[in-house]
Design a protein around this motif. Structure first.
Motif, PDB file in Angstrom:
ATOM      1  N   ASN A  37       0.810  -1.217   0.000  1.00  0.00           N
ATOM      2  CA  ASN A  37       0.000   0.000   0.000  1.00  0.00           C
ATOM      3  C   ASN A  37       0.847   1.273   0.000  1.00  0.00           C
ATOM      4  O   ASN A  37       0.303   2.373   0.122  1.00  0.00           O
ATOM      5  CB  ASN A  37      -0.904   0.022   1.238  1.00  0.00           C
ATOM      6  N   VAL A  38       2.162   1.139  -0.110  1.00  0.00           N
ATOM      7  CA  VAL A  38       3.073   2.287  -0.014  1.00  0.00           C
ATOM      8  C   VAL A  38       3.495   2.702  -1.415  1.00  0.00           C
ATOM      9  O   VAL A  38       3.959   1.878  -2.207  1.00  0.00           O
ATOM     10  CB  VAL A  38       4.303   1.935   0.848  1.00  0.00           C
ATOM     11  N   GLY A  39       3.346   3.985  -1.720  1.00  0.00           N
ATOM     12  CA  GLY A  39       3.743   4.501  -3.023  1.00  0.00           C
ATOM     13  C   GLY A  39       5.013   5.318  -3.005  1.00  0.00           C
ATOM     14  O   GLY A  39       5.563   5.644  -4.061  1.00  0.00           O
ATOM     15  N   LEU A  40       5.515   5.678  -1.802  1.00  0.00           N
ATOM     16  CA  LEU A  40       6.699   6.534  -1.709  1.00  0.00           C
ATOM     17  C   LEU A  40       7.480   6.167  -0.456  1.00  0.00           C
ATOM     18  O   LEU A  40       6.890   5.982   0.627  1.00  0.00           O
ATOM     19  CB  LEU A  40       6.297   8.012  -1.665  1.00  0.00           C
ATOM     20  N   ILE A  41       8.808   6.063  -0.598  1.00  0.00           N
ATOM     21  CA  ILE A  41       9.698   5.834   0.539  1.00  0.00           C
ATOM     22  C   ILE A  41      10.405   7.148   0.859  1.00  0.00           C
ATOM     23  O   ILE A  41      11.023   7.769  -0.017  1.00  0.00           O
ATOM     24  CB  ILE A  41      10.737   4.736   0.231  1.00  0.00           C
ATOM     25  N   LEU A  42      10.303   7.560   2.088  1.00  0.00           N
ATOM     26  CA  LEU A  42      10.984   8.768   2.580  1.00  0.00           C
ATOM     27  C   LEU A  42      12.143   8.300   3.451  1.00  0.00           C
ATOM     28  O   LEU A  42      11.946   7.891   4.593  1.00  0.00           O
ATOM     29  CB  LEU A  42       9.999   9.628   3.376  1.00  0.00           C
ATOM     30  N   SER A  63       9.422   4.940  -5.902  1.00  0.00           N
ATOM     31  CA  SER A  63       9.878   6.324  -5.770  1.00  0.00           C
ATOM     32  C   SER A  63      10.430   6.570  -4.374  1.00  0.00           C
ATOM     33  O   SER A  63       9.864   6.095  -3.377  1.00  0.00           O
ATOM     34  CB  SER A  63       8.728   7.287  -6.050  1.00  0.00           C
ATOM     35  N   ARG A  64      11.527   7.315  -4.320  1.00  0.00           N
ATOM     36  CA  ARG A  64      12.161   7.639  -3.043  1.00  0.00           C
ATOM     37  C   ARG A  64      12.490   9.128  -3.000  1.00  0.00           C
ATOM     38  O   ARG A  64      12.834   9.742  -4.014  1.00  0.00           O
ATOM     39  CB  ARG A  64      13.466   6.847  -2.856  1.00  0.00           C
ATOM     40  N   ILE A  65      12.425   9.671  -1.810  1.00  0.00           N
ATOM     41  CA  ILE A  65      12.918  11.025  -1.515  1.00  0.00           C
ATOM     42  C   ILE A  65      13.884  10.889  -0.339  1.00  0.00           C
ATOM     43  O   ILE A  65      13.537  10.310   0.695  1.00  0.00           O
ATOM     44  CB  ILE A  65      11.769  11.995  -1.157  1.00  0.00           C
ATOM     45  N   ILE A  66      15.094  11.365  -0.518  1.00  0.00           N
ATOM     46  CA  ILE A  66      16.111  11.278   0.531  1.00  0.00           C
ATOM     47  C   ILE A  66      16.160  12.607   1.270  1.00  0.00           C
ATOM     48  O   ILE A  66      16.327  13.671   0.649  1.00  0.00           O
ATOM     49  CB  ILE A  66      17.490  10.939  -0.073  1.00  0.00           C
ATOM     50  N   VAL A  67      16.000  12.539   2.584  1.00  0.00           N
ATOM     51  CA  VAL A  67      16.008  13.728   3.437  1.00  0.00           C
ATOM     52  C   VAL A  67      17.213  13.646   4.364  1.00  0.00           C
ATOM     53  O   VAL A  67      17.349  12.688   5.128  1.00  0.00           O
ATOM     54  CB  VAL A  67      14.706  13.835   4.261  1.00  0.00           C
ATOM     55  N   VAL A 125       8.249   6.366   6.091  1.00  0.00           N
ATOM     56  CA  VAL A 125       9.495   7.028   6.452  1.00  0.00           C
ATOM     57  C   VAL A 125      10.404   6.000   7.119  1.00  0.00           C
ATOM     58  O   VAL A 125      10.018   5.328   8.071  1.00  0.00           O
ATOM     59  CB  VAL A 125       9.237   8.246   7.373  1.00  0.00           C
ATOM     60  N   VAL A 126      11.620   5.830   6.587  1.00  0.00           N
ATOM     61  CA  VAL A 126      12.548   4.808   7.054  1.00  0.00           C
ATOM     62  C   VAL A 126      13.911   5.453   7.277  1.00  0.00           C
ATOM     63  O   VAL A 126      14.174   6.584   6.841  1.00  0.00           O
ATOM     64  CB  VAL A 126      12.664   3.648   6.038  1.00  0.00           C
ATOM     65  N   GLY A 127      14.803   4.706   7.940  1.00  0.00           N
ATOM     66  CA  GLY A 127      16.152   5.200   8.163  1.00  0.00           C
ATOM     67  C   GLY A 127      16.792   4.513   9.351  1.00  0.00           C
ATOM     68  O   GLY A 127      16.220   3.608   9.978  1.00  0.00           O
ATOM     69  N   MET A 128      18.011   4.941   9.659  1.00  0.00           N
ATOM     70  CA  MET A 128      18.759   4.411  10.791  1.00  0.00           C
ATOM     71  C   MET A 128      18.131   4.888  12.101  1.00  0.00           C
ATOM     72  O   MET A 128      17.362   5.858  12.134  1.00  0.00           O
ATOM     73  CB  MET A 128      20.210   4.880  10.702  1.00  0.00           C
ATOM     74  N   PRO A 129      18.440   4.228  13.222  1.00  0.00           N
ATOM     75  CA  PRO A 129      17.914   4.689  14.514  1.00  0.00           C
ATOM     76  C   PRO A 129      18.367   6.111  14.828  1.00  0.00           C
ATOM     77  O   PRO A 129      19.514   6.494  14.566  1.00  0.00           O
ATOM     78  CB  PRO A 129      18.508   3.688  15.513  1.00  0.00           C
ATOM     79  N   GLY A 135      13.711   2.649  13.664  1.00  0.00           N
ATOM     80  CA  GLY A 135      14.998   2.688  13.002  1.00  0.00           C
ATOM     81  C   GLY A 135      15.574   1.292  12.851  1.00  0.00           C
ATOM     82  O   GLY A 135      15.441   0.450  13.735  1.00  0.00           O
ATOM     83  N   VAL A 136      16.186   1.031  11.712  1.00  0.00           N
ATOM     84  CA  VAL A 136      16.777  -0.276  11.423  1.00  0.00           C
ATOM     85  C   VAL A 136      18.272  -0.081  11.209  1.00  0.00           C
ATOM     86  O   VAL A 136      18.684   0.683  10.324  1.00  0.00           O
ATOM     87  CB  VAL A 136      16.135  -0.929  10.186  1.00  0.00           C
ATOM     88  N   PHE A 137      19.071  -0.770  12.026  1.00  0.00           N
ATOM     89  CA  PHE A 137      20.522  -0.693  11.914  1.00  0.00           C
ATOM     90  C   PHE A 137      21.022  -1.769  10.958  1.00  0.00           C
ATOM     91  O   PHE A 137      20.296  -2.701  10.599  1.00  0.00           O
ATOM     92  CB  PHE A 137      21.165  -0.872  13.290  1.00  0.00           C
TER      93      PHE A 137
END
Length: 470
Positions: free
Chosen positions: A127-132, A162-166, A249-253, A318-320
């Motif tokens: 169901n996700v169309g964009l990864i932040l 599609s991804r957007i890197i912040v 929204v994903v990323g490191m811890p 957060g995923v290490f």
């Protein structure tokens, strides 16, 4: 009348002659009047006059100015101000060329809830169309998690998602560490060069699914937030779904995922916090419910066309990485807070911070801790910090562990110098891209590979020695 003896009459008369009534001195009675009235003996009056002739006269206190007068008073002149301390000379100081890292340093922070969260993230991708993806600007390469790259970058049909890197915490990087001759200091990069290299690298054909790159600070940066919201709207219009857009929204811890969600919600809808935040990693332990950050289509607002029911963000833990191949990268991640405090000894992290501050000739810690010169000794560095901040044990001894914790927290807030810990060049970015394409290794697999490589190196050395002898 009783009869009085001649001796008693003489004693009474002499006593009455010596008893002279003395006046009681009052605050209004002058000293001279007291002396004349015999309230103060003659000898005491002479000593008082001598003391007054030697003692300096007190200066009259100036009247307290009113608030309006304080506002109109000119600033103090440079002559009245205290002289500034002489500049600290780094010419005779030689910083360490290399940081010695112990072989017992932990090389992973991949916990059980990280693996469980990654599994649930894969299940919710339909169901996700964009990864932040959120990364820390102080470590733009070290906070790049290849595991997230491999697990969430493509749809079930194999199409790149599609991804957007912040990049968060942009304002905690140095504004530009330049020498007096206009060249970057050794070991430093101007942030503008880093941003340019990152943007140029994440362009086709190397990267095809990155829609935009946003650089955010910790303060109020409405322009950057507006740019991020515009990029999210563009992706929503491309998908053009009646149910709206789901963003994960994903990323490191501790990279700032929950903080970013709250800021987007507050900026767009003027609503309060929806995600819990904290200074330590691990505050978010499970996937959150979708939180609206953009309202749905409104016929009276052309800016909302194509948004369907709106845009919703799903917060994730957060995923290490299962294994960090470079030991120095582990120190960098521990310093910025992606690793929970205590996993890597705080004194070791503070020692690495001292090493990096000396490399860029930072004088912040010298001035703040009242030191006379820079040092390569972490114990001297922490003892100075403990004395200045009161981090002492019972008996007055310095607590180096508490001082190290305090120093690390101060640097994370930007109060003890600002650093870019990664060298961001096209070569380093290419190496990170190659690493992201390789299968992720577990801790046991990485240890076996390192053991095998070490055995091959030793065999090669022995073979070389044997050949020379023959």
């Amino acid at each position: 009348m009783p009869r009085i003896s001649p001796r008693a009459a003489v004693n009474a008369a002499s006593k009455a002659a010596y008893e002279i009534p003395q006046p009681i001195p009052t605050p209004s009675t002058p000293i001279s009047a007291m002396i004349n009235q015999r309230a103060i003996p003659q000898e005491a009056s002479e000593e008082l006059a001598a003391f007054r002739s030697k003692a300096p006269k007190p200066k009259p206190e100036p009247p307290t100015p009113s608030p309006r007068q304080r506002h109109r008073q000119p600033p103090p002149s440079s002559a009245s101000q205290s002289t500034s301390p002489p500049p600290i000379d780094f010419t005779s100081f030689i910083p360490r060329e290399k940081f010695e890292i112990s072989t017992s340093l932990p090389r992973s922070y991949f916990l059980g809830h990280h693996n469980a969260a990654l599994t649930r993230m894969r299940q919710a991708l339909s169901n996700v169309g964009l990864i932040l993806e959120v990364r820390d600007f102080r470590v733009p390469i070290s906070s790049w998690n290849p595991l997230l790259e491999q697990s969430l970058s493509s749809t079930s049909a194999g199409v790149p998602r599609s991804r957007i890197i912040v990049y968060t915490k942009r304002d905690l990087a140095p504004p530009g560490q330049m020498s007096p001759h206009g060249h970057p200091l050794p070991g430093t990069q101007p942030p503008s060069n880093v941003i340019r290299n990152l943007k140029n690298f994440h362009q086709p054909p190397k990267v095809n699914n990155v829609k935009s790159m946003i650089f955010l600070g910790m303060g109020v940066h409405s322009t950057s937030l507006q740019e991020l919201l515009k990029s999210i709207k563009d992706v929503a219009r491309e998908i053009d779904s009646l149910t709206g857009l789901r963003v994960m929204v994903v990323g490191m811890p501790n990279a700032g995922k929950s903080t970013l969600l709250n800021r987007l919600r507050s900026h767009s809808l003027h609503l309060g916090k929806a995600a819990k935040t904290g200074a330590q990693p691990g505050v978010t332990r499970k996937l959150g419910t979708p939180v609206r950050i953009l309202a749905g289509e409104d016929s009276n607002d052309p800016d909302t066309y194509g948004l369907g029911e709106g845009v919703f963000i799903v917060d994730t833990p957060g995923v290490f990485m299962p294994y960090v191949s470079e030991p120095e990268a582990m120190l960098k991640l521990a310093l910025v807070g992606c690793v929970k405090d205590g996993i890597v000894p705080s004194v070791t992290v503070a020692d690495y911070l001292l090493y990096r501050l000396n490399q860029v000739r930072s004088t912040t810690y010298i001035e703040r801790f009242g030191m006379r010169a820079p040092t390569n000794d972490v114990h001297q560095f922490l003892r100075a910090a403990a004395k200045r901040t009161g981090k002492l044990r019972r008996g007055g001894d310095e607590s180096l562990e508490h001082a190290a914790d305090w120093v690390i927290q101060q640097w994370r807030r930007g109060n003890l110098g600002r650093l870019l810990l990664d060298e961001v060049t096209l070569k380093k970015l290419d190496e990170a891209m190659q690493l992201a394409r390789e299968p992720s290794l577990s801790m046991n697999q990485a240890r076996k590979r390192e053991k095998l490589a070490r055995k091959e190196r030793n065999d090669a050395k022995r073979a070389g020695v044997t050949g020379e002898v023959a």
